[in-house]
Scaffold this motif. Sequence first.
Motif, PDB file in Angstrom:
ATOM      1  N   ALA A  18       1.056  -1.312   0.087  1.00  0.00           N
ATOM      2  CA  ALA A  18       0.206  -0.200   0.153  1.00  0.00           C
ATOM      3  C   ALA A  18       0.929   1.348  -0.101  1.00  0.00           C
ATOM      4  CB  ALA A  18      -0.469  -0.194   1.395  1.00  0.00           C
ATOM      5  N   LEU A  19       2.095   1.104   0.782  1.00  0.00           N
ATOM      6  CA  LEU A  19       2.827   2.469   0.807  1.00  0.00           C
ATOM      7  C   LEU A  19       4.236   3.142  -0.515  1.00  0.00           C
ATOM      8  CD1 LEU A  19       3.965   1.969   4.904  1.00  0.00           C
ATOM      9  CD2 LEU A  19       2.869   4.070   3.913  1.00  0.00           C
ATOM     10  N   THR A  20       3.809   1.845  -1.341  1.00  0.00           N
ATOM     11  CA  THR A  20       5.040   1.439  -2.169  1.00  0.00           C
ATOM     12  C   THR A  20       3.665   2.259  -3.682  1.00  0.00           C
ATOM     13  OG1 THR A  20       5.950   0.129  -1.691  1.00  0.00           O
ATOM     14  CG2 THR A  20       5.431   0.326  -3.711  1.00  0.00           C
ATOM     15  N   ALA A  21       2.454   1.223  -3.409  1.00  0.00           N
ATOM     16  CA  ALA A  21       1.170   2.102  -3.874  1.00  0.00           C
ATOM     17  C   ALA A  21       1.132   3.767  -4.481  1.00  0.00           C
ATOM     18  CB  ALA A  21       0.309   1.719  -4.142  1.00  0.00           C
ATOM     19  N   VAL A  22       1.493   4.400  -3.163  1.00  0.00           N
ATOM     20  CA  VAL A  22       1.061   5.649  -3.148  1.00  0.00           C
ATOM     21  C   VAL A  22       2.382   6.175  -2.883  1.00  0.00           C
ATOM     22  CG1 VAL A  22      -0.994   5.171  -1.840  1.00  0.00           C
ATOM     23  CG2 VAL A  22       0.853   5.386  -0.590  1.00  0.00           C
ATOM     24  N   GLY A  23       3.696   6.053  -3.441  1.00  0.00           N
ATOM     25  CA  GLY A  23       4.422   6.636  -3.507  1.00  0.00           C
ATOM     26  C   GLY A  23       5.718   7.139  -2.046  1.00  0.00           C
ATOM     27  N   MET A  24       4.837   6.234  -1.164  1.00  0.00           N
ATOM     28  CA  MET A  24       5.654   7.003  -0.119  1.00  0.00           C
ATOM     29  C   MET A  24       6.133   5.691   1.277  1.00  0.00           C
ATOM     30  SD  MET A  24       4.510  10.000   1.354  1.00  0.00           S
ATOM     31  CE  MET A  24       4.518   9.427   3.001  1.00  0.00           C
ATOM     32  N   GLU A  25       6.333   4.192   0.845  1.00  0.00           N
ATOM     33  CA  GLU A  25       7.379   3.418   1.565  1.00  0.00           C
ATOM     34  C   GLU A  25       8.293   4.544   2.515  1.00  0.00           C
ATOM     35  OE1 GLU A  25       9.224  -0.021   2.262  1.00  0.00           O
ATOM     36  OE2 GLU A  25      10.228   1.966   1.752  1.00  0.00           O
ATOM     37  N   GLU A  26       8.965   4.864   1.879  1.00  0.00           N
ATOM     38  CA  GLU A  26      10.161   5.374   2.135  1.00  0.00           C
ATOM     39  C   GLU A  26       9.916   6.246   3.334  1.00  0.00           C
ATOM     40  OE1 GLU A  26      12.480   9.360   0.400  1.00  0.00           O
ATOM     41  OE2 GLU A  26      11.078   8.231  -1.114  1.00  0.00           O
ATOM     42  N   PHE A  27       9.124   6.771   3.807  1.00  0.00           N
ATOM     43  CA  PHE A  27       8.545   7.298   5.129  1.00  0.00           C
ATOM     44  C   PHE A  27       8.029   6.540   6.204  1.00  0.00           C
ATOM     45  CE2 PHE A  27       8.424  10.425   1.721  1.00  0.00           C
ATOM     46  CZ  PHE A  27       9.364  11.460   1.748  1.00  0.00           C
ATOM     47  N   ARG A  28       8.156   5.116   5.721  1.00  0.00           N
ATOM     48  CA  ARG A  28       7.441   3.814   6.924  1.00  0.00           C
ATOM     49  C   ARG A  28       8.083   5.142   8.089  1.00  0.00           C
ATOM     50  NH1 ARG A  28      10.259  -0.317   7.920  1.00  0.00           N
ATOM     51  NH2 ARG A  28      12.665   0.059   7.020  1.00  0.00           N
ATOM     52  N   ARG A  29       8.516   4.877   8.781  1.00  0.00           N
ATOM     53  CA  ARG A  29       8.873   4.946   9.339  1.00  0.00           C
ATOM     54  C   ARG A  29       8.469   6.472  10.277  1.00  0.00           C
ATOM     55  NH1 ARG A  29       8.251   1.527  12.457  1.00  0.00           N
ATOM     56  NH2 ARG A  29       9.780   1.870  14.260  1.00  0.00           N
ATOM     57  N   HIS A  30       8.125   7.512   9.653  1.00  0.00           N
ATOM     58  CA  HIS A  30       7.861   9.200  10.111  1.00  0.00           C
ATOM     59  C   HIS A  30       7.094   8.566  11.098  1.00  0.00           C
ATOM     60  CE1 HIS A  30      10.879  11.082   7.098  1.00  0.00           C
ATOM     61  NE2 HIS A  30      11.616   9.324   6.739  1.00  0.00           N
ATOM     62  N   ALA A  31       7.004   9.999  11.826  1.00  0.00           N
ATOM     63  CA  ALA A  31       5.429  10.079  12.318  1.00  0.00           C
ATOM     64  C   ALA A  31       4.434  10.705  11.191  1.00  0.00           C
ATOM     65  CB  ALA A  31       5.997  11.174  13.048  1.00  0.00           C
ATOM     66  N   PRO A  32       3.540  10.757  11.129  1.00  0.00           N
ATOM     67  CA  PRO A  32       2.577  11.121  10.406  1.00  0.00           C
ATOM     68  C   PRO A  32       2.052  12.605  10.427  1.00  0.00           C
ATOM     69  CG  PRO A  32       1.405   9.881  10.877  1.00  0.00           C
ATOM     70  CD  PRO A  32       2.634   9.259  11.394  1.00  0.00           C
TER      71      PRO A  32
END
Length: 286
Positions: free
Chosen positions: A134-148
């Motif tokens: 899901a994160l890869t699909a929306v281009g956010m996989e590199e932010f997976r450990r970030h605070a929203p």
Amino acid sequence: MAVFLYQDGEMMPLIEVDDLYYKYGQEDDWVLAGVDLEVETGEFVAIVGHNGSGKSTFAKMLNGLLVPKQGVVKVAGLETKDKEEIWGIRQRVGMVFQNPDNQLVANIVEEDVAFGPENLGLESQVIKTRVKEALTAVGMEEFRRHAPHNLSGGQKQRVAIAGILAMQPQCLVLDEPTAMLDPVGRKNVMSTLHDLNQNLDMTLIHITHFMSEAIQADRIIVMDQGKVALQGRPAEIFGQLDKIKEYNLDLPQVTELAVRLKQAGVDISSDIYEVDRLVNELCLLK
């Protein structure tokens, strides 16, 4: 991957709305009054209309947040009035709202995206796979450990979309998802939506007041006074300039520019809905 539905050997719409009426409480006026509509699997539909036209209320009908006072709403053949079918409907139709902060529940991005699948009772490894996809699909996989809360508005909205995608719905209903975003955030979210529609065959119902977003859909539905006033391909809708004005809608910026250029004596078409076409016509001028 799109799931196509069949009945008696015939492909059936993913969403069927028949003679839908709705009003809040004991109000006299119907917010929705006789809506008839079908949405096919894999279709990208934009719904537009001025404030109070009923489009946001209609969105909430599509996964049973609201149920008809009269008429029928069906998702994959399941009727929203049937309380026993609501769970199945909400697994098929995911909702994304205007303010992403209202949909973010965890302190880490990947934990937030995992929240929905965890509530489905899935195994740990399945959840990890879904979150990554899901994160890869929306281009956010590199932010997976970030605070929203440290992300931009557009990034937050993409995380909210990922959280819905991780539950693998057949359809996304998006109610003004870019209204609170800056132009860069809007562009990134719209790019994400197009990727989901084109690469995953995700059915999208996008409610927006930005005509530049609506023009990118397969079909535009114009709502007015709780009814479907117009529907058709973008070129069909925005080709009816008098109707657009009648329903208090704006033209897409590129179309408005083309109309003004023509009024100023420039020999180009006024029915231009894409930037590339406008550029091509201007380049052909002598």
